[in-house]
Design an enzyme around this catalytic site. Sequence first.
Site, PDB file in Angstrom:
ATOM      1  CD  GLU A   1       4.779  16.554 -22.845  1.00 46.96           C
ATOM      2  OE1 GLU A   1       4.132  17.533 -22.423  1.00 46.96           O
ATOM      3  OE2 GLU A   1       4.252  15.449 -23.075  1.00 46.96           O
TER       4      GLU A   1
ATOM      5  NE  ARG B   1      -1.414  16.702 -12.860  1.00 39.85           N
ATOM      6  CZ  ARG B   1      -0.733  15.961 -12.003  1.00 39.85           C
ATOM      7  NH1 ARG B   1      -1.068  15.953 -10.724  1.00 39.85           N
ATOM      8  NH2 ARG B   1       0.277  15.223 -12.401  1.00 39.85           N
TER       9      ARG B   1
ATOM     10  CD  GLU C   1      -5.852  15.271 -15.784  1.00 43.64           C
ATOM     11  OE1 GLU C   1      -6.547  14.987 -16.762  1.00 43.64           O
ATOM     12  OE2 GLU C   1      -4.710  14.813 -15.589  1.00 43.64           O
TER      13      GLU C   1
ATOM     14  CG  HIS D   1      -0.840  15.277 -23.857  1.00 43.07           C
ATOM     15  ND1 HIS D   1      -0.219  16.503 -23.918  1.00 43.07           N
ATOM     16  CD2 HIS D   1       0.056  14.437 -23.274  1.00 43.07           C
ATOM     17  CE1 HIS D   1       0.994  16.400 -23.382  1.00 43.07           C
ATOM     18  NE2 HIS D   1       1.183  15.166 -22.990  1.00 43.07           N
TER      19      HIS D   1
ATOM     20  CG  HIS E   1      -2.613  10.391 -25.233  1.00 40.85           C
ATOM     21  ND1 HIS E   1      -3.188  10.642 -24.008  1.00 40.85           N
ATOM     22  CD2 HIS E   1      -1.279  10.405 -25.023  1.00 40.85           C
ATOM     23  CE1 HIS E   1      -2.231  10.798 -23.096  1.00 40.85           C
ATOM     24  NE2 HIS E   1      -1.071  10.660 -23.706  1.00 40.85           N
TER      25      HIS E   1
ATOM     26  NE  ARG F   1      -4.144  -1.928   2.061  1.00 42.45           N
ATOM     27  CZ  ARG F   1      -4.127  -2.980   2.849  1.00 42.45           C
ATOM     28  NH1 ARG F   1      -3.163  -3.120   3.739  1.00 42.45           N
ATOM     29  NH2 ARG F   1      -5.059  -3.903   2.750  1.00 42.45           N
TER      30      ARG F   1
ATOM     31  CE  LYS G   1      -2.338  13.205 -14.703  1.00 46.74           C
ATOM     32  NZ  LYS G   1      -2.708  13.560 -16.101  1.00 46.74           N
TER      33      LYS G   1
ATOM     34  CE  LYS H   1       3.348  17.335 -14.280  1.00 45.84           C
ATOM     35  NZ  LYS H   1       3.674  16.133 -15.046  1.00 45.84           N
TER      36      LYS H   1
ATOM     37  CG  ASN I   1      -4.292  16.266 -20.084  1.00 45.01           C
ATOM     38  OD1 ASN I   1      -3.276  15.641 -19.802  1.00 45.01           O
ATOM     39  ND2 ASN I   1      -5.372  16.235 -19.324  1.00 45.01           N
TER      40      ASN I   1
ATOM     41  CG  HIS J   1       4.527  11.186 -24.949  1.00 50.52           C
ATOM     42  ND1 HIS J   1       3.181  10.928 -24.887  1.00 50.52           N
ATOM     43  CD2 HIS J   1       4.734  12.313 -24.213  1.00 50.52           C
ATOM     44  CE1 HIS J   1       2.586  11.854 -24.129  1.00 50.52           C
ATOM     45  NE2 HIS J   1       3.508  12.694 -23.718  1.00 50.52           N
TER      46      HIS J   1
END
Length: 337
Positions: free
Chosen positions: A178, A228, A224, A235, A239, A114, A136, A214, A232, A252
């Site tokens: 980025e 946030r 998010e 993206h 994506h 955990r 993330k 960021k 993206n 990417h």
Amino acid sequence: MKVLHMDLGADSYDIVIERGALQKAGEYLDLDRKVLVVTDDGVPKQYAQTVAAMAKDGIIVTVPQGEDSKSISTFSALLSRMLKEGFSRKDAVVAVGGGVVGDLSGFVAASYMRGVDFYNIPTTVLSQVDSSIGGKTAVNLDDIKNIVGAFYQPKKVLVDLDLLATLDDRLVSEGLAEALKMGLTSDAELFELFDKGNINKNMDEIITRSLLIKKNVVEQDEKEQGLRKILNFGHTIGHGIESYEERHGLYHGECVAIGMIPMVSDELRPRLIRILESLRLPTAVDLSADEIFEAMTHDKKGEGDNVTVITVPAPGKYEMNKVRFKELYPMIEKITK
């Protein structure tokens, strides 16, 4: 040396930006315990070896380079290795690599018993400006990127620009996409650094300014829920393109670069394309609009028939709107060959 403090209450941590920080990992990180050092076979071996040698009991696991390592099977194998080596909740995981290694290692650290301490030492431009901070963590499942994961903040991040020296030009450019994204949405001065050229001379400032953006966004919206989502930018379509990466071989950051083009104003688009070309980044893709659109509808950021898209009318300004997926089709056509 610069230290940025990510202020997230009990989950706060420092981001150390310093050339040569890797050699001081033992000073900056609590390595006086059992430490799983995760790296990939594209990273110089001495980086992980340096960290492991500073640990009380350092165990290096090297995964294959590339997106295929962000899988449930690799995730499971790392957890099994920790169990076999007798890791306790007081031990730690250190990522030494790019975004794939960081996302994978962070999710392993979040899941084992955990949650155990996690440190990130990013070794690519892409991971230094973006993925190494913010918490993330994820793996891919059934060809959908980052669909299984958790928000899990590191205890510290070491950003050592000297580690970028071994990268080829294409990987540097991918990461800079980025950083350019950050400038477009949030920092006109950062965008101007790209517009003026001289990237190598300004690399320290580009990475620091990107991390500041960021950091500020994550502090305001860790999970998010709203702001946030500006991270993206590029993206949503990116994506969709990336889902076909095995077929067309784009990285990417290259997919994000293409994905930004339809999302800026008509006035800004020629400047953006000129910058992307100067960085030797692609500005179109050899896929049909139908193929990209179909892949986008699987994007986890979609909400039913709608998706939140970020557009940029001018450098340093953004607009966030929820639109129907079908409204994106004409935008996709702008970047197909």
